[in-house]
Scaffold this active site. Structure first.
Site, PDB file in Angstrom:
ATOM      1  N   TRP A 209       0.829  -1.217   0.000  1.00 34.78           N
ATOM      2  CA  TRP A 209       0.000   0.000   0.000  1.00 34.78           C
ATOM      3  C   TRP A 209       0.857   1.258   0.000  1.00 34.78           C
ATOM      4  O   TRP A 209       0.540   2.239  -0.673  1.00 34.78           O
ATOM      5  CB  TRP A 209      -0.985  -0.033   1.170  1.00 34.78           C
ATOM      6  CG  TRP A 209      -1.938  -1.170   0.997  1.00 34.78           C
ATOM      7  CD1 TRP A 209      -2.001  -2.327   1.716  1.00 34.78           C
ATOM      8  CD2 TRP A 209      -2.928  -1.301  -0.039  1.00 34.78           C
ATOM      9  NE1 TRP A 209      -2.974  -3.162   1.207  1.00 34.78           N
ATOM     10  CE2 TRP A 209      -3.562  -2.558   0.131  1.00 34.78           C
ATOM     11  CE3 TRP A 209      -3.353  -0.471  -1.080  1.00 34.78           C
ATOM     12  CZ2 TRP A 209      -4.577  -3.010  -0.709  1.00 34.78           C
ATOM     13  CZ3 TRP A 209      -4.368  -0.922  -1.924  1.00 34.78           C
ATOM     14  CH2 TRP A 209      -4.964  -2.178  -1.734  1.00 34.78           C
TER      15      TRP A 209
ATOM     16  N   ASP B  69      -1.791   6.968   5.920  1.00 41.50           N
ATOM     17  CA  ASP B  69      -2.880   6.102   5.469  1.00 41.50           C
ATOM     18  C   ASP B  69      -3.169   5.153   6.631  1.00 41.50           C
ATOM     19  O   ASP B  69      -2.396   4.261   6.925  1.00 41.50           O
ATOM     20  CB  ASP B  69      -2.432   5.325   4.225  1.00 41.50           C
ATOM     21  CG  ASP B  69      -3.480   4.315   3.757  1.00 41.50           C
ATOM     22  OD1 ASP B  69      -4.548   4.219   4.397  1.00 41.50           O
ATOM     23  OD2 ASP B  69      -3.218   3.628   2.755  1.00 41.50           O
TER      24      ASP B  69
ATOM     25  N   LYS C 204     -12.855  -1.165   6.641  1.00 36.47           N
ATOM     26  CA  LYS C 204     -12.164  -2.113   7.517  1.00 36.47           C
ATOM     27  C   LYS C 204     -12.542  -1.877   8.982  1.00 36.47           C
ATOM     28  O   LYS C 204     -12.908  -2.802   9.690  1.00 36.47           O
ATOM     29  CB  LYS C 204     -10.654  -2.015   7.322  1.00 36.47           C
ATOM     30  CG  LYS C 204     -10.229  -2.350   5.891  1.00 36.47           C
ATOM     31  CD  LYS C 204      -8.772  -2.068   5.645  1.00 36.47           C
ATOM     32  CE  LYS C 204      -8.421  -2.108   4.171  1.00 36.47           C
ATOM     33  NZ  LYS C 204      -8.494  -3.426   3.559  1.00 36.47           N
TER      34      LYS C 204
END
Length: 363
Positions: free
Chosen positions: A104, A174, A198
């Site tokens: 990511w 993030d 999530k």
């Protein structure tokens, strides 16, 4: 009659608290006696706007009401944020500095390269991204506009245990996969972003928490919808927001308050992760944790077995027992249990009981 709930270890979209789903179900058709679902309402109306504002206030409250921060609701997932960040913050001669911790972080870095310029401030590539770099090794560029980190890497199963102190340089994170999973000092960050699917709610909305001074003005040469200032000045109502997703975020935030806020949820998360890691570590090598000990995530527990054949057998047997989502990410294989806030302790206990039984029969 509710059929038996699956043991949901999906990486995202992921488990939602049963209490939240039941409350949403109860007011799905008729929200607050309006004769409409909240999905059917104008986003300009007072009823929806009260929910919208309540979700913003609730998030700030859970984080200790940090002064000078604004909550935005934006569409396009964390992936759109990968581009919005450099587009908004990279002026002439500036670069974004990125700590490379896995898949990511790499995606965010590549978008910054396209949008203006990116620099590697530290990397754990030499460790196959199975550890978070030492904080002392992180060196932002002299011309850095910000330092970007990915607080939790879902694929490798690593997580920052502490965050870097960047002084006056904005720290951007993030936090898609571990936001609100533990207490932390918000004041260290210039901007935090997180896809909701999530730990915050269903997919469809991305939450951005930013220092107002960073987002009050954006460059006028980028599309209007990609400017943080557009969303800031219009209270995230410039265009039609994903209203039902925001309503669900508000419900999840309410549920987190009921768990004792971040302090309460952190205790539960560490208990859950502890039980699972202890089972892996006590298996005599039958199960093997992937991430290095000091970088282990309390959200995504990654592990391997002695052969892919045995892992496939494990997945098949687990699915027959009602376990969902234990296959590792396709890019790395192996096994992974995503144990976000909404995954109850009972699910982890059921999983560890299954793992012990599987070892007895296959070991």
């Amino acid at each position: 009659m509710l059929s038996k709930r699956a043991y949901n270890f999906n990486a995202g979209p992921a488990a939602l608290p049963l209490e939240v789903l039941e409350r949403a179900q109860a007011e799905f058709v008729d929200f607050r006696e309006t004769g409409m679902s909240i999905m059917e309402m104008s986003h300009r109306g007072a009823v929806y706007e009260s929910v919208h504002n309540e979700a913003q206030e609730r998030l700030l409250s859970l984080l200790g009401n940090p002064a000078g921060y604004k909550v935005l609701f934006i569409q396009g997932g964390a992936t759109t944020q990968f581009a919005m960040i450099p587009l908004n913050f990279l002026s002439e001669g500036k670069v974004g500095s990125y700590v490379m911790t896995g898949s990511w972080a790499d995606k965010a870095f590549k978008e910054a390269k396209i949008a203006g310029g990116a620099h590697v401030a530290a990397t754990s590539e030499d460790k196959k991204f199975l550890a978070i770099p030492e904080l002392g090794s992180i060196k932002p560029a002299d011309n850095a506009a910000y330092l970007h980190i990915t607080s939790n890497e879902t694929i490798e199963g690593t997580q920052y245990q502490q965050f870097p102190d960047t002084g006056s340089l904005p720290l951007i994170a993030d936090m898609s996969s571990d936001i609100l999973s533990r207490s932390f000092d918000v004041s260290k960050f210039g901007l935090i972003y997180a896809g909701a699917q999530k730990n915050l709610g269903p997919s469809g909305v991305t939450v951005v928490l930013a220092k107002e001074e960073l987002i009050a003005e954006s460059p006028s040469n980028i599309p209007t919808i990609l400017r943080y200032s557009t969303h800031y000045k219009n209270n995230s109502l410039y265009n039609t927001p994903p209203s039902y997703s925001i309503y669900m975020v508000n419900q999840v935030l309410k549920w987190i308050e009921e768990q004792g806020g971040l302090a309460g949820i952190e205790v539960k998360n560490r208990d859950k992760a502890g039980l699972l890691y202890d089972t892996i570590d006590a298996s005599g090598g039958f199960y093997r944790g992937v991430a290095e000990q000091g970088s282990r995530s309390i959200m995504n527990v990654t592990f391997r077995m002695e052969s892919e054949e045995l892992e496939k057998k494990f997945i098949k047997a687990s699915e027959q027992e009602g376990f969902v989502g234990l296959k590792g990410h396709r890019s790395v294989g192996g096994l992974r249990a995503s144990i976000y806030n909404a995954v109850p302790y009972e699910s982890i206990k059921a999983l560890t009981d299954f793992m012990n039984h599987f070892q007895k029969t296959q070991g």
